[in-house]
Scaffold this motif. Structure first.
Motif, short mmCIF file in Angstrom:
data_model
loop_
_atom_site.label_atom_id
_atom_site.label_comp_id
_atom_site.label_asym_id
_atom_site.label_seq_id
_atom_site.Cartn_x
_atom_site.Cartn_y
_atom_site.Cartn_z
N THR A 278 -13.53 -24.29 -75.26
CA THR A 278 -13.83 -23.15 -76.13
C THR A 278 -14.26 -21.91 -75.36
O THR A 278 -14.35 -20.82 -75.92
CB THR A 278 -14.98 -23.53 -77.08
OG1 THR A 278 -16.12 -23.89 -76.28
CG2 THR A 278 -14.59 -24.71 -77.96
N THR A 279 -14.55 -22.06 -74.07
CA THR A 279 -15.11 -20.92 -73.33
C THR A 279 -14.09 -19.88 -72.89
O THR A 279 -14.35 -18.68 -73.01
CB THR A 279 -15.89 -21.44 -72.10
OG1 THR A 279 -16.94 -22.31 -72.55
CG2 THR A 279 -16.48 -20.31 -71.28
N PRO A 280 -12.94 -20.29 -72.35
CA PRO A 280 -12.10 -19.29 -71.67
C PRO A 280 -11.33 -18.34 -72.58
O PRO A 280 -10.81 -17.32 -72.09
CB PRO A 280 -11.14 -20.13 -70.85
CG PRO A 280 -11.03 -21.42 -71.57
CD PRO A 280 -12.37 -21.65 -72.21
N THR B 11 -6.34 -26.61 -65.35
CA THR B 11 -7.19 -27.39 -64.43
C THR B 11 -7.15 -28.87 -64.83
O THR B 11 -7.43 -29.74 -64.03
CB THR B 11 -8.65 -26.90 -64.47
OG1 THR B 11 -9.14 -26.97 -65.83
CG2 THR B 11 -8.74 -25.48 -63.94
N ASP B 12 -6.83 -29.07 -66.10
CA ASP B 12 -6.73 -30.43 -66.62
C ASP B 12 -6.03 -30.40 -67.97
O ASP B 12 -5.89 -29.34 -68.56
CB ASP B 12 -8.11 -31.06 -66.75
CG ASP B 12 -9.03 -30.24 -67.64
OD1 ASP B 12 -9.06 -29.00 -67.50
OD2 ASP B 12 -9.71 -30.82 -68.49
N GLU B 13 -5.61 -31.55 -68.40
CA GLU B 13 -4.87 -31.61 -69.67
C GLU B 13 -5.29 -32.86 -70.43
O GLU B 13 -5.50 -33.93 -69.82
CB GLU B 13 -3.38 -31.60 -69.44
CG GLU B 13 -2.53 -31.58 -70.73
CD GLU B 13 -2.82 -30.37 -71.63
OE1 GLU B 13 -3.79 -30.45 -72.41
OE2 GLU B 13 -2.11 -29.37 -71.54
N THR C 116 -16.44 -31.16 -64.84
CA THR C 116 -15.62 -29.97 -64.74
C THR C 116 -14.16 -30.39 -64.65
O THR C 116 -13.90 -31.52 -64.23
CB THR C 116 -16.01 -29.10 -63.53
OG1 THR C 116 -15.39 -27.80 -63.63
CG2 THR C 116 -15.63 -29.75 -62.21
N ALA C 117 -13.26 -29.54 -65.07
CA ALA C 117 -11.88 -29.97 -65.31
C ALA C 117 -11.99 -31.23 -66.18
O ALA C 117 -12.71 -31.21 -67.17
CB ALA C 117 -11.13 -30.17 -64.01
N SER C 118 -11.34 -32.32 -65.78
CA SER C 118 -11.55 -33.57 -66.53
C SER C 118 -12.15 -34.64 -65.64
O SER C 118 -11.82 -35.84 -65.76
CB SER C 118 -10.24 -34.04 -67.16
OG SER C 118 -9.97 -33.32 -68.35
N SER D 241 -28.40 -24.27 -72.14
CA SER D 241 -28.29 -25.71 -71.80
C SER D 241 -27.30 -25.94 -70.66
O SER D 241 -27.52 -26.78 -69.79
CB SER D 241 -27.91 -26.52 -73.04
OG SER D 241 -26.76 -25.98 -73.64
N LYS D 242 -26.22 -25.16 -70.63
CA LYS D 242 -25.29 -25.33 -69.50
C LYS D 242 -25.88 -24.76 -68.21
O LYS D 242 -25.64 -25.29 -67.12
CB LYS D 242 -23.96 -24.65 -69.81
CG LYS D 242 -23.07 -25.44 -70.76
CD LYS D 242 -21.67 -24.89 -70.76
CE LYS D 242 -20.77 -25.64 -71.71
NZ LYS D 242 -19.38 -25.13 -71.68
N ARG D 243 -26.69 -23.70 -68.35
CA ARG D 243 -27.36 -23.17 -67.15
C ARG D 243 -28.30 -24.22 -66.57
O ARG D 243 -28.33 -24.47 -65.36
CB ARG D 243 -28.14 -21.90 -67.52
CG ARG D 243 -28.87 -21.21 -66.37
CD ARG D 243 -27.91 -20.59 -65.37
NE ARG D 243 -28.58 -19.90 -64.30
CZ ARG D 243 -28.73 -18.57 -64.24
NH1 ARG D 243 -28.25 -17.80 -65.21
NH2 ARG D 243 -29.35 -17.99 -63.22
O1 LIG Z 1 -10.02 -29.54 -71.14
C1 LIG Z 1 -11.17 -29.09 -71.19
O2 LIG Z 1 -11.94 -29.22 -72.16
C2 LIG Z 1 -11.71 -28.26 -70.04
O3 LIG Z 1 -10.90 -28.09 -69.02
C3 LIG Z 1 -13.07 -28.77 -69.72
O4 LIG Z 1 -13.36 -29.02 -68.39
C4 LIG Z 1 -14.00 -27.68 -70.22
O5 LIG Z 1 -14.00 -26.60 -69.30
C5 LIG Z 1 -15.39 -28.19 -70.43
O6 LIG Z 1 -15.32 -29.37 -71.20
C6 LIG Z 1 -16.22 -27.13 -71.17
O7 LIG Z 1 -15.68 -27.02 -72.46
P1 LIG Z 1 -16.15 -25.83 -73.43
O8 LIG Z 1 -15.65 -24.55 -72.82
O9 LIG Z 1 -15.50 -26.14 -74.73
O10 LIG Z 1 -17.67 -25.89 -73.47
#
Ligand SMILES: O=C(O)[C@H](O)[C@@H](O)[C@H](O)[C@H](O)COP(=O)(O)O
Length: 223
Positions: A42-44, A66-68, A137-139, A192-194
């Motif tokens: 949801t972040t990017p 970065t991952d799927e 991070t990633a998966s 919380s992520k910080r």
């Molecule tokens: O496929 C995914 O979901 C992402 O690549 C994963 O690594 C994501 O960056 C984190 O889970 C944070 O997810 P949010 O941005 O939703 O907090």
């Protein structure tokens, strides 16, 4: 690792998109192609919305998840779907996506083909990562089947991870590929992520996978 704190998420998205665009442009001055790896989640989204309008030769940029999540591209959970809809639009529509998922194939059987298609894009020019509150991070999820392989120094470019906390199997870029990116950005929102990132600095990568990719990382944070 250095951390940039932003007044708000909009400021972060605009500034980080400008940074990434500038770094891609610099690579394209000196090389035929550039590569950009981006996360799902949801972040990017807001960063993609700003970045897709950047004026650069996107036809020479390959975009890599970065991952799927191992789901078809028409599934709402697909990262390729998110990237195509929010990043590969406007001027960035000319970029080339390197998708991971292939229908009717188990993820393990797809790794060699993904690695072959990734090869011309490595090392990554620019990396954008997200992070979960569990410090994945990633998966690469701590303790999940496949994460040790994804963290190994001699790992291939991609690995299969089967996190119990997630609804689907994942294919992820591995720590060596992520950590080897020439420019690295981690974007996290909220207190919380910080706190999770601060905690990760005190733990080994097998307990906090994000720790494996923090060399020369710029962290972008907003509340
Ligand atoms: O496929 C995914 O979901 C992402 O690549 C994963 O690594 C994501 O960056 C984190 O889970 C944070 O997810 P949010 O941005 O939703 O907090």
């Amino acid at each position: 690792m250095n951390i940039i704190d932003y007044a708000d998420r909009d400021m972060l998205a605009i500034h980080l998109a400008q940074l990434i665009a500038g770094q891609l442009e610099t690579v394209l001055f000196n090389h035929e192609h550039a590569s950009l790896a981006v996360p799902g989640g949801t972040t990017p989204g807001p960063i993609f919305d700003a970045l897709c309008a950047a004026t650069l030769d996107w036809s020479r940029v390959c975009v890599i998840p970065t991952d799927e999540r191992w789901v078809p591209e028409d599934d709402a959970r697909s990262n390729a779907r998110l990237i195509r809809s929010r990043l590969l639009t406007s001027r960035a529509a000319k970029a080339t996506l390197v998708p991971f998922h292939r229908g009717g194939v188990e993820p393990e059987a797809a790794l060699a083909d993904i690695a072959e298609r990734l090869a011309p894009c490595l090392p990554l020019s620019v990396l954008l990562l997200g992070m979960g509150e569990d410090m994945h991070t990633a998966s690469i999820f701590a303790g999940a089947p496949g994460s040790a392989e994804a963290l190994a120094a001699d790992a291939g470019p991609v690995a299969v991870v089967r996190p119990e906390t997630q609804p689907e199997t994942r294919v992820t870029l591995t720590a060596p590929v992520l950590d080897g990116a020439l420019s690295k950005h981690l974007v996290i929102f909220g207190a919380s992520k910080r706190a999770a990132l601060e905690r990760a600095l005190t733990l080994p990568p097998e307990d906090a996978p994000v720790q494996a990719v923090l060399t020369d990382m710029t962290v972008h944070w907003a509340e």
